[in-house]
Scaffold this active site. Structure first.
Site, PDB file in Angstrom:
ATOM      1  CD  GLU A 130      52.598  28.641  42.568  1.00 17.96           C
ATOM      2  OE1 GLU A 130      52.086  27.639  42.034  1.00 17.96           O
ATOM      3  OE2 GLU A 130      53.512  28.570  43.419  1.00 17.96           O
ATOM      4  CG  ASP A 136      48.243  22.281  34.099  1.00 17.91           C
ATOM      5  OD1 ASP A 136      48.364  21.046  34.154  1.00 17.91           O
ATOM      6  OD2 ASP A 136      48.826  23.051  34.898  1.00 17.91           O
TER       7      ASP A 136
END
Length: 241
Positions: free
Chosen positions: A12, A196
Site C-alpha cells: 500500500e 473489494d
C-alpha cells in the site's frame, strides 16, 4: 510541518515511498517490526509501515499493530498531523466501485460486541476524524463512515452493525489509529481506497489481491494533492483537538 503517514502493508505504501523518494531509517527498537521511511524536505514526512511477521511472511495487518505503530510514531516524531492511508472493502449497494477513494468522516468497530451497560458504546467506538475544509475541497473523493474489524470477511452480525452505522468502507486498522490520535490530541485524516466489495463476497479475497495495485496508486495520487496544499502553506493545522 511534520506529517506522519501510517500504513499497514508495504504494498500500500510502495507508490508513495517511490514517488517521494522516502529513505528507510532505523526502527523504533529491535523488538518491534515497524519499518520507518523519512524525507526531511518541507513538509517533513515520516511514513511508518506495520511490518511483516517473519514466521508466516505476512504483513502485520489489523488493529494491534496499527495501535502500536501509532503510539510509537507519535511519541518519537511528535507529528503535527497524522494520515492513515490504506485499502478497504466497499459496498456496491452503497455506491462503491473498485478503486474509489474515500475521505473518512467517522470510524467505529463492528466486531467489538460487548453487551454490557457502557461497554457496548465503548466497544463500538465512533471516533470522529478531522475534516479540514481545504483538504476536503481539493480531493476528488467520496466521503463516509469507516467500519474497522480484525477479519477480512464479514459475518451477518458484522454486516448488520455496519448497516446500522451507515458504513461505506470496511478496513482492519482505521478506528484504532483514530483512537490513538484522539488520545494524543493529534488531528487525523483517513483515506481509504476500495479493493473489494463486501456485499459481493464471492470473489472477495481474489479481488483484494487483483486490485491492490490500482487502489494503492489512487491513494498516492490523492495524498499528493494533500501534500501540495501543505507545500503551498494553504492549510493551518489545529494541533489540539
Amino acid at each position: 510541518m511534520k506529517i506522519l503517514i501510517l500504513v499497514a502493508m508495504y504494498q500500500e505504501a510502495k507508490p508513495l515511498v517511490n514517488e517521494l523518494s522516502l529513505k528507510e531509517t532505523e526502527p523504533f527498537d529491535d523488538a518491534l517490526p515497524m519499518r520507518i521511511f523519512i524525507n526531511h524536505e518541507k513538509p517533513d514526512i515520516v511514513l511508518v509501515i506495520s511490518g511483516t511477521d517473519p514466521k508466516h511472511n505476512a504483513d502485520y495487518i489489523g488493529t494491534q499493530a496499527a495501535a502500536v505503530s501509532a503510539v510509537m510514531a507519535i511519541k518519537k516524531f511528535n507529528p503535527d498531523i497524522i494520515l492513515n492511508i490504506g485499502t478497504a472493502g466497499g459496498f456496491k449497494d452503497r455506491g462503491a466501485q473498485i478503486g474509489d477513494v474515500y475521505l473518512v468522516t467517522q470510524a467505529f468497530y463492528h466486531d467489538r460486541r460487548i453487551p454490557l451497560p457502557g461497554y457496548d458504546a465503548y466497544g463500538m467506538g465512533g471516533y470522529h476524524c478531522e475534516m479540514i475544509p481545504e483538504i476536503a475541497g481539493a480531493l476528488n473523493v467520496k466521503k463516509g463512515i469507516l467500519s474497522t474489524g480484525d477479519s477480512l470477511d464479514a459475518q451477518p452480525c458484522d454486516l448488520e452493525i455496519m448497516a446500522k452505522h451507515n458504513a461505506v468502507v470496511k478496513d482492519m486498522e482505521g478506528a484504532s489509529i483514530v483512537w490513538v490520535a484522539n488520545l494524543y490530541k493529534k488531528p487525523v485524516i483517513l483515506l481509504k481506497s476500495v479493493t473489494d466489495l463486501v456485499d459481493y463476497p464471492e470473489e472477495n479475497y481474489q479481488d483484494f489481491l487483483n486490485n491492490l495495485h490500482l487502489a494503492s496508486h489512487n491513494l498516492k495520487d490523492q495524498f499528493l494533492k494533500i501534500l501540495q496544499l501543505f507545500t503551498e502553506n494553504k492549510i493551518v493545522v489545529n494541533k489540539t483537538i
